[in-house]
Design a protein around this motif. Structure first.
Motif, PDB file in Angstrom:
ATOM      1  N   ALA A   1       0.832  -1.202   0.000  1.00  0.00           N
ATOM      2  CA  ALA A   1       0.000   0.000   0.000  1.00  0.00           C
ATOM      3  C   ALA A   1       0.868   1.254   0.000  1.00  0.00           C
ATOM      4  CB  ALA A   1      -0.929  -0.010   1.211  1.00  0.00           C
ATOM      5  N   LYS A   2       1.959   1.223   0.772  1.00  0.00           N
ATOM      6  CA  LYS A   2       2.853   2.381   0.832  1.00  0.00           C
ATOM      7  C   LYS A   2       3.563   2.592  -0.500  1.00  0.00           C
ATOM      8  CE  LYS A   2       6.730   4.326   3.466  1.00  0.00           C
ATOM      9  NZ  LYS A   2       7.663   4.100   4.616  1.00  0.00           N
ATOM     10  N   ASN A   3       4.073   1.517  -1.101  1.00  0.00           N
ATOM     11  CA  ASN A   3       4.740   1.635  -2.395  1.00  0.00           C
ATOM     12  C   ASN A   3       3.793   2.130  -3.479  1.00  0.00           C
ATOM     13  OD1 ASN A   3       7.174   0.790  -1.337  1.00  0.00           O
ATOM     14  ND2 ASN A   3       6.966  -1.329  -2.038  1.00  0.00           N
ATOM     15  N   PHE A   4       2.540   1.703  -3.385  1.00  0.00           N
ATOM     16  CA  PHE A   4       1.523   2.146  -4.343  1.00  0.00           C
ATOM     17  C   PHE A   4       1.356   3.663  -4.263  1.00  0.00           C
ATOM     18  CE2 PHE A   4      -2.902   3.254  -5.275  1.00  0.00           C
ATOM     19  CZ  PHE A   4      -3.075   2.682  -6.528  1.00  0.00           C
ATOM     20  N   LEU A   5       1.226   4.193  -3.049  1.00  0.00           N
ATOM     21  CA  LEU A   5       1.066   5.642  -2.871  1.00  0.00           C
ATOM     22  C   LEU A   5       2.271   6.407  -3.424  1.00  0.00           C
ATOM     23  CD1 LEU A   5      -0.380   5.753   0.772  1.00  0.00           C
ATOM     24  CD2 LEU A   5      -1.623   6.232  -1.339  1.00  0.00           C
ATOM     25  N   ILE A   6       3.477   5.891  -3.139  1.00  0.00           N
ATOM     26  CA  ILE A   6       4.698   6.564  -3.588  1.00  0.00           C
ATOM     27  C   ILE A   6       4.810   6.532  -5.114  1.00  0.00           C
ATOM     28  CG2 ILE A   6       7.226   6.463  -3.570  1.00  0.00           C
ATOM     29  CD1 ILE A   6       7.027   5.328  -0.706  1.00  0.00           C
ATOM     30  N   ALA A   7       4.578   5.349  -5.705  1.00  0.00           N
ATOM     31  CA  ALA A   7       4.731   5.189  -7.153  1.00  0.00           C
ATOM     32  C   ALA A   7       3.730   6.045  -7.921  1.00  0.00           C
ATOM     33  CB  ALA A   7       4.566   3.719  -7.535  1.00  0.00           C
ATOM     34  N   VAL A   8       2.478   6.061  -7.469  1.00  0.00           N
ATOM     35  CA  VAL A   8       1.452   6.836  -8.174  1.00  0.00           C
ATOM     36  C   VAL A   8       1.744   8.332  -8.069  1.00  0.00           C
ATOM     37  CG1 VAL A   8      -0.990   7.492  -8.190  1.00  0.00           C
ATOM     38  CG2 VAL A   8      -0.346   5.085  -7.960  1.00  0.00           C
TER      39      VAL A   8
END
Length: 423
Positions: free
Chosen positions: A329-336
């Motif tokens: 979930a954290k990587n998703f927020l950062i990548a987007v």
């Protein structure tokens, strides 16, 4: 939120006669002649019952998707037009078809994504099979029976590696599946619609108590959709009514005075930052909610919010996850966020977590939701801990109430949800 209010008031001064403001003035005229013995809530109900839904400002030219469109085509149409759903037109319907025969349903971004992901899952979320192998197996064998995601934890993150979505969106399975093939994911068959003569109150109740995110309005004459009214459009209308007596009498109340938020901190559904992002979307589908906060492991402070609209990034920009061993979930927020900034694209995700306190007014909250173009605001305490969430539906539900026996046999003509529906 003071700056939000100043910007809103400035906007109102520049365009005080927007279509939404004019509609608010209709309510104002009715409000002034209502019987004095009526309570403010009864007055609002009576006002909205007196206004036909056809008076609601028309949305921009409606986007429709043909039933023979492929899933990639449907995803691109939704993404390019920045919408979450669109009605599906039956390409085999005759020109003079009624609206019941002209449309086969409404396809949703979330419905497409969840359906695809379900079909491409391995037999078990803990299966050692590679994600790319799974996708190509699906492409070779066709559609398999849907498998629930189960409960995904940090130890399952390997099944959501970045190449999973690249393999999925390049598979023949994905490219060849048509929108009509996933009609089992539509919520209605074809959909619940209002006629232009139905009342404003009916529409507000469907968007609140009956949990519809949008309501199509059909023209019985030509059998086509005349307008689609969303929860967001209603909130925008309310924001444009700032300064009108009927709105101020309700909008100046504090959130706590009208019973918001409706849930306790213990009832907030969250996902931890180290859990696979698919867990967030699974929870949204299972709990039928539109967004979920991402919280720190071992705490109750949020680092961001993931909404159903964000699922588009899994399908339209899978390359941004290629280097990730797992899409938490954290990587998703950062990548987007990095992707949006790189391509100069606007999105609520760039605004970060939007929060407020219990002592703010409903008017301030409406102005924030409208200005930021978001669907929910999180309530926090002085230390930043989550205390609740308020959605667009929550606000509309506090504006009107359903009189006893109001709908009568209204729902009798509505076709039931398909047995195969999984979304």
């Amino acid at each position: 939120m003071a700056s939000v209010q100043l910007r809103r008031e400035s906007s109102m001064q520049e365009s005080p006669r927007s279509p939404e403001a004019k509609l608010g003035m209709q309510v104002e005229d009715l409000w002034d002649v209502m019987e004095p013995q009526l309570s403010p809530n009864e007055k609002l109900n009576a006002c909205f019952e007196s206004i036909p839904v056809s008076a609601f400002p028309l949305a921009p030219q409606g986007i429709e998707i043909k039933s023979d469109a492929s899933l990639p085509e449907a995803v691109q149409i939704l993404a390019q037009n920045k919408i979450l759903s669109a009605p599906v037109v039956n390409v085999d319907a005759p020109e003079d078809a009624t609206w019941l025969d002209r449309y086969i349903g409404i396809v949703e971004f979330a419905g497409i994504a969840v359906w695809i992901l379900q079909q491409s899952e391995p037999p078990s979320p803990r299966s050692p099979s590679s994600a790319s192998g799974t996708s190509f197996a699906v492409a070779a064998n066709g559609i398999t029976s849907a498998v629930g995601l189960g409960t995904l934890g940090p130890e399952d993150a390997s099944i959501t590696a970045g190449d999973f979505f690249e393999a999925l969106t390049t598979s023949e399975f994905y490219k060849k599946t048509k929108v009509s093939d996933i009609s089992g994911s539509f919520r209605w068959a074809p959909f619940l619609a209002l006629h232009k003569s139905n009342s404003f109150l009916t529409m507000l109740l469907l968007l609140s108590k009956y949990k519809m995110k949008s309501v199509p309005v059909v023209d019985l004459g030509d059998g086509k959709i005349d307008n689609i009214i969303t929860q967001s459009a209603v909130i925008h209308m309310l924001a444009e009514c700032t300064g009108l007596h009927w709105f101020e009498s309700w909008g100046t109340k504090k959130l706590s005075e009208i019973g918001l938020p409706t849930m306790s901190p213990q009832q907030i559904i969250t996902v931890h930052e180290d859990e696979p992002v698919l867990q967030a979307f699974k929870l949204m589908r299972k709990k039928r909610i539109g967004g979920i906060p991402v919280v720190e492991r071992g705490g109750n402070k949020s680092i961001g919010n993931i909404s159903l609209r964000d699922i588009q990034f899994l399908l339209t920009a899978p390359e941004i996850y290629h280097e990730y061993r797992s899409i938490t979930a954290k990587n998703f927020l950062i990548a987007v966020k990095q992707y949006l900034e790189k391509h100069n694209k606007k999105s609520p995700m760039l605004s970060g977590m939007i929060t407020c306190k219990r002592d703010e007014t409903i008017k301030e909250l409406i102005q924030t939701l409208d200005l930021e173009k978001i669907h929910r605001v999180y309530i926090v305490d002085d230390d930043g801990n989550l205390e609740g969430v308020i959605t667009l539906r929550d606000i509309i539900s506090r504006l009107v109430h359903e009189p006893p026996g109001y709908f009568g046999d209204f729902f009798d003509g509505v076709l039931p949800q398909p047995d195969s529906c999984r979304v």
